[in-house]
Design an enzyme around this catalytic site. Structure first.
Site, PDB file in Angstrom:
ATOM      1  N   LYS A 215      71.526 -19.272  84.049  1.00 39.12           N
ATOM      2  CA  LYS A 215      71.939 -18.063  84.752  1.00 39.12           C
ATOM      3  C   LYS A 215      72.746 -18.365  86.020  1.00 39.12           C
ATOM      4  O   LYS A 215      72.684 -19.449  86.593  1.00 39.12           O
ATOM      5  CB  LYS A 215      70.715 -17.225  85.105  1.00 39.12           C
ATOM      6  N   ARG A 250      62.681 -17.247  77.358  1.00 38.81           N
ATOM      7  CA  ARG A 250      63.891 -17.158  76.525  1.00 38.81           C
ATOM      8  C   ARG A 250      64.859 -18.232  76.997  1.00 38.81           C
ATOM      9  O   ARG A 250      65.243 -18.256  78.160  1.00 38.81           O
ATOM     10  CB  ARG A 250      64.486 -15.761  76.683  1.00 38.81           C
TER      11      ARG A 250
END
Length: 279
Positions: A215, A250
């Protein structure tokens, strides 16, 4: 530390932020899903439309066209549960008809008209994700950590109540607070939410999924501009999440996380044995 379930990401997309185009071909997507499962993914998640800041819109018909052959091939193989990541009701209804095991909506299931179908799909667990922008793709919003946290609490208060009130069994729900641009362009917002995972679990009494893999906030912290170069930062954040109560993680690289969790668990067990021996 309880071991979280690992969700391996398969992006059947042209423009996902870290691997767009690599698995758009159905055979490539199926092969990648099989490789993720072999590496330790407990669940494989199929996404046919990217949700990053610069991604293009994908119609439900195109999403379904991308998903159909991959779901069919993986279902025929059996063994590994299948999740589908989509925010479009038509695609969600298709996924439910395929009897997928998990349905993940980055908009957190905002359409009440879909709730009867969600309630009827009793074998499918629902990942209810919070996103600062509400609807649509992620946006670069400069929201401070305190405001982000307040938004998360208000969102889950309302959305969990709405789903349960419409007949969705509460024990089918999994909460995802969002990460990176889904929270704020400020990395401190993602750090604050990770640091408060235990508070989120305590407030709602529901399992929590964390998705920090590659991210933007990790790139901001480390200076790694390319998502593919954020593997070490991803692993550090994932191990922190696992140690602080994440029930699902995830990830793009379940093999690395699986190995790290095995070593962490072995070290913790040895430390406990040594502590007891020296009492």
């Amino acid at each position: 530390m309880a071991r979280p379930l690992l969700i391996g990401v398969v992006n059947i997309t042209a423009d996902s932020f870290s691997d767009g185009g690599r698995f758009l071909d159905p055979e490539a997507a199926v092969a990648h899903a099989a490789a993720l499962a072999a590496d330790g993914a407990d669940i494989v998640e199929l996404g046919a439309a990217a949700s990053n800041v610069v991604s293009a819109a994908v119609s439900p018909a195109e999403e379904i066209s991308r998903l159909r052959p991959v779901i069919a091939a993986l279902a025929a193989r059996g063994g590994t549960p299948i999740a589908v990541d989509t925010s479009q009701p038509e695609t969600q209804l298709f996924a439910l008809a395929q009897r997928v095991d998990y349905l993940n909506d980055v908009e957190g299931f905002p359409e009440p008209s879909l709730y009867p179908a969600l309630a009827d799909a009793a074998s499918c667990r629902l990942v209810v994700m919070h996103a600062a922008q509400g609807r649509g793709r992620a946006q670069q919003l400069d929201l401070p950590p305190d405001e982000v946290w307040q938004r998360i609490e208000r969102f889950f208060d309302a959305r969990v109540a709405g789903l349960v009130g419409a007949g969705v069994a509460r024990d089918r729900l999994i909460l995802d607070p969002g990460m990176g641009f889904f929270l704020s362009s400020l990395p401190e917002a993602s750090l604050r939410v990770l640091a408060r995972l235990d508070r989120l679990k305590a407030a709602f009494g529901l399992p929590v999924m964390v998705s920090v893999s590659r991210k933007s906030f990790l790139g901001a912290l480390t200076g790694r501009t390319l998502p593919a170069d954020r593997g070490a930062a991803t692993l550090a954040a994932e191990l922190y999440a696992a140690a602080h109560g994440a029930d699902y993680i995830r990830t793009h690289e379940p093999g690395a996380l699986r190995d790290a969790l095995i070593v962490t668990e072995a070290l913790n067990a040895e430390a406990q044995r040594d502590s007891r021996a020296n009492l």
